[in-house]
Each structure stands twice: as C-alpha cells, then as structure tokens.
Motif scaffolding. Structure first.
Motif, PDB file in Angstrom:
ATOM      1  N   LEU A 213      70.596  45.841  55.596  1.00  0.00           N
ATOM      2  CA  LEU A 213      70.349  46.411  56.919  1.00  0.00           C
ATOM      3  C   LEU A 213      70.531  45.394  58.034  1.00  0.00           C
ATOM      4  O   LEU A 213      70.458  45.748  59.218  1.00  0.00           O
ATOM      5  N   GLY A 214      70.715  44.135  57.671  1.00  0.00           N
ATOM      6  CA  GLY A 214      70.792  43.090  58.680  1.00  0.00           C
ATOM      7  C   GLY A 214      69.475  42.853  59.389  1.00  0.00           C
ATOM      8  O   GLY A 214      69.456  42.476  60.558  1.00  0.00           O
ATOM      9  N   SER A 215      68.367  43.050  58.661  1.00  0.00           N
ATOM     10  CA  SER A 215      67.046  42.962  59.300  1.00  0.00           C
ATOM     11  C   SER A 215      66.117  41.986  58.595  1.00  0.00           C
ATOM     12  O   SER A 215      64.892  42.110  58.687  1.00  0.00           O
ATOM     13  N   THR A 216      66.668  41.024  57.887  1.00  0.00           N
ATOM     14  CA  THR A 216      65.848  40.096  57.122  1.00  0.00           C
ATOM     15  C   THR A 216      65.063  39.178  58.052  1.00  0.00           C
ATOM     16  O   THR A 216      65.633  38.581  58.969  1.00  0.00           O
ATOM     17  N   THR A 217      63.773  39.064  57.815  1.00  0.00           N
ATOM     18  CA  THR A 217      62.901  38.252  58.668  1.00  0.00           C
ATOM     19  C   THR A 217      62.496  36.962  57.961  1.00  0.00           C
ATOM     20  O   THR A 217      62.530  36.869  56.731  1.00  0.00           O
ATOM     21  N   GLY A 218      62.077  35.997  58.752  1.00  0.00           N
ATOM     22  CA  GLY A 218      61.575  34.757  58.187  1.00  0.00           C
ATOM     23  C   GLY A 218      60.328  34.962  57.353  1.00  0.00           C
ATOM     24  O   GLY A 218      60.147  34.318  56.310  1.00  0.00           O
ATOM     25  N   ASP A 219      59.456  35.855  57.804  1.00  0.00           N
ATOM     26  CA  ASP A 219      58.223  36.112  57.046  1.00  0.00           C
ATOM     27  C   ASP A 219      58.529  36.653  55.659  1.00  0.00           C
ATOM     28  O   ASP A 219      57.882  36.270  54.667  1.00  0.00           O
ATOM     29  N   LEU A 220      59.498  37.575  55.571  1.00  0.00           N
ATOM     30  CA  LEU A 220      59.862  38.123  54.268  1.00  0.00           C
ATOM     31  C   LEU A 220      60.423  37.030  53.365  1.00  0.00           C
ATOM     32  O   LEU A 220      60.043  36.918  52.196  1.00  0.00           O
ATOM     33  N   LEU A 221      61.307  36.209  53.889  1.00  0.00           N
ATOM     34  CA  LEU A 221      61.890  35.133  53.085  1.00  0.00           C
ATOM     35  C   LEU A 221      60.831  34.131  52.653  1.00  0.00           C
ATOM     36  O   LEU A 221      60.856  33.629  51.522  1.00  0.00           O
ATOM     37  N   ALA A 222      59.873  33.837  53.532  1.00  0.00           N
ATOM     38  CA  ALA A 222      58.804  32.899  53.178  1.00  0.00           C
ATOM     39  C   ALA A 222      57.932  33.470  52.069  1.00  0.00           C
ATOM     40  O   ALA A 222      57.523  32.750  51.137  1.00  0.00           O
ATOM     41  N   SER A 223      57.621  34.766  52.137  1.00  0.00           N
ATOM     42  CA  SER A 223      56.821  35.391  51.082  1.00  0.00           C
ATOM     43  C   SER A 223      57.579  35.419  49.759  1.00  0.00           C
ATOM     44  O   SER A 223      57.002  35.173  48.690  1.00  0.00           O
ATOM     45  N   ALA A 224      58.883  35.727  49.833  1.00  0.00           N
ATOM     46  CA  ALA A 224      59.702  35.715  48.618  1.00  0.00           C
ATOM     47  C   ALA A 224      59.733  34.317  48.017  1.00  0.00           C
ATOM     48  O   ALA A 224      59.647  34.142  46.788  1.00  0.00           O
ATOM     49  N   ALA A 225      59.827  33.291  48.881  1.00  0.00           N
ATOM     50  CA  ALA A 225      59.811  31.910  48.399  1.00  0.00           C
ATOM     51  C   ALA A 225      58.478  31.570  47.746  1.00  0.00           C
ATOM     52  O   ALA A 225      58.434  30.931  46.682  1.00  0.00           O
ATOM     53  N   GLU A 226      57.389  31.995  48.358  1.00  0.00           N
ATOM     54  CA  GLU A 226      56.076  31.693  47.797  1.00  0.00           C
ATOM     55  C   GLU A 226      55.907  32.319  46.420  1.00  0.00           C
ATOM     56  O   GLU A 226      55.348  31.705  45.503  1.00  0.00           O
ATOM     57  N   SER A 227      56.406  33.545  46.251  1.00  0.00           N
ATOM     58  CA  SER A 227      56.283  34.185  44.939  1.00  0.00           C
ATOM     59  C   SER A 227      57.089  33.421  43.888  1.00  0.00           C
ATOM     60  O   SER A 227      56.633  33.241  42.753  1.00  0.00           O
ATOM     61  N   GLN A 228      58.279  32.957  44.257  1.00  0.00           N
ATOM     62  CA  GLN A 228      59.091  32.185  43.316  1.00  0.00           C
ATOM     63  C   GLN A 228      58.441  30.840  42.989  1.00  0.00           C
ATOM     64  O   GLN A 228      58.412  30.407  41.827  1.00  0.00           O
TER      65      GLN A 228
END
Length: 278
Positions: A213-228
């Motif tokens: 969607l071209g709507s990726t946010t920094g917060d989402l990426l940070a949460s995805a990073a934390e889970s990894q």
C-alpha cells in the motif's frame, strides 16, 4: 467521572444488559473502554478495580456478535486497542490472560473480513509480542543480569549480547558455529518461542501489506524488528542469526523514513550490530 462512580455505573450496566438493545450496549462498552484507556495511561496500579467492567465489556460484545459486522471496523479496532492495552498494562509481570486471549480471538474475527489489513495484523503481532514479555523477563531473572551494563530494561533485549559473539563467528562462513547451548531447549525458552514465532509472522505480514500500500511506518518496522530480536534471543545458533539479520534490515528501513526516529535502545542496537549484516 470518578473511579468509584464509573465502576458502579458499569456494574449496573452489566445487570441491565440482558434487556437492552445492541446499540445501547455498544455505547456502554465505549464508555468502559474510554475509562480503560484513561486508567492505563494515568493510574495503571488501580487496574484491578476496573477488571469487572472490562470483563462485562467483552461479555456484552460477544453477546451481540459485534465482531461479525465488517461495517464497524473502526469501532472494533478502537475497542480492541483499549482492551488489549488494559490486558497488558504491565506486560513484564504478566497479563490479564482471559482478556488478552479474548482480544486475540477478536482480532482473528476481524482478520477474516480484512485478511490483509495492516492494523489488524499489527494488533495480532503486538498481542503475541506482549504475551512473551513475562516469559522473557523470567528468563532474565533466572539467568542473571548479563545485559544490565547495556542500560536497557526491556525484556525483549535481554540477550542481545549474543548477537555480537554469534555474528563475529559467522563473519567467516568456514568458521564453526558457537557450541550448542542447552539452555535454549529449556521450557522457558520453548514457551517464549511459542509466543514470539506468531508475533514475527504477523508483523512480517503487516509489513508486506503496508509495503504493498506504500504506507509502511517506522513504528511498524520497529515492532517487527523487536519481535525478530526477541525470537533471536531465545533461538539457538545458527537460527538466531537469521532473526537478528531481519531485525537489522527492519531497523535500517525505519531509520530511512523521513521524520522518524528510532528509540535510543533500537538506534544503539543498529549502531552496534548493523555492521555485521550486509
């Protein structure tokens, strides 16, 4: 509205709920969730006084099958965020299990109507990630304070020192992996992985949907990073390196978003370990 008057009002709502129409119930649930948001943000230590109201809200929503209606998506998400924040008001100490599991079930009901919805996938990822925190904190307590010098109190980062040693060894493909660590097979580690693998999967789906969607946010990426990062911390070598590498790539993307700043902890993590990931 005072705490005591609010609680008594909600108890009376619960007793009358059987003979009320669905829209009245929805409005009453909204008032409860508004109160829960306020409790979590302003006085989380008083959470127990509001537990009956929170449970009455979930019961009322189940009774009217509220999450079957795809036309009420915005209301559903707002209510779920409030109830989930309440369930995990002190995630390192544990959660209100029945409400946390109810939220997970409700998110899955919404996902049936919106299978690629970013906010719903993120809500599920957060549910699993927060559920893991108490187990990660227990591992930290039982196995010492190895990360105390790092200055980070988050349970999700308790073993990130292993990233340094593991990836030093991995920098040369001909060098053997670190010795087998039997702790990674212990029951707490197994439990933590059971919570974190769904978190990783849901966040990955959310990132893919947001990218489309071209709507990726920094917060989402940070949460995805934390889970990894968290899953890497409780996974034996060499599988842990894959999770840490994914985390670094998410953090790099977040850092590149104009106007977005990583938390001090995540920025330090990227600075310290980013050089190991191409």
């Amino acid at each position: 509205m005072s705490r005591h008057s609010g609680s008594s009002k909600h108890r009376s709502h619960q007793s009358r709920s059987t003979d009320q129409n669905p829209e009245d119930l929805v409005e009453q649930v909204k008032s409860i969730v508004t109160l829960l948001y306020e409790v979590v943000s302003s006085r989380p230590r008083e959470w127990e006084a509001y537990l009956p109201s929170a449970r009455s809200a979930t019961t009322a929503l189940d009774r009217i099958h509220f999450f079957r209606d795809p036309q009420r998506y915005a209301e559903q998400v707002w209510m779920l965020h409030g109830l989930q924040e309440f369930a995990y008001h002190d995630a390192d100490s544990g959660c209100i299990r029945d409400i946390a599991e109810w939220c997970q079930t409700a998110w899955l009901k919404i996902l049936r109507n919106y299978p690629e919805n970013v906010e719903t996938l993120t809500g599920l990822g957060n549910n699993w990630l927060q559920r893991s925190q108490a187990t990660l904190a227990r591992i930290h307590r039982e196995e010492g304070n190895d990360s105390s010098s790092q200055g980070n109190g988050s349970a999700s980062g308790i073993f990130h020192h292993s990233f340094d040693s593991d990836l030093d060894l991995d920098s040369d493909d001909d060098v053997a992996s670190p010795p087998f660590d039997p702790r990674r097979q212990g029951p707490l580690y197994v439990e933590a992985r059971g919570y974190l693998q769904p978190a990783v999967d849901f966040f990955a789906r959310a990132v893919r949907s947001a990218d489309a969607l071209g709507s990726t946010t920094g917060d989402l990426l940070a949460s995805a990073a934390e889970s990894q990062m968290s899953l890497g911390n409780v996974t034996g070598s060499p599988g842990d390196e894959r999770h840490f590498s994914h985390a670094i790539r998410y953090l790099r993307r977040a850092q590149e978003i104009p106007g977005y700043s990583l938390s001090i902890y995540l920025q330090q993590y990227l600075n310290d370990y980013g050089r190991y990931v191409s």
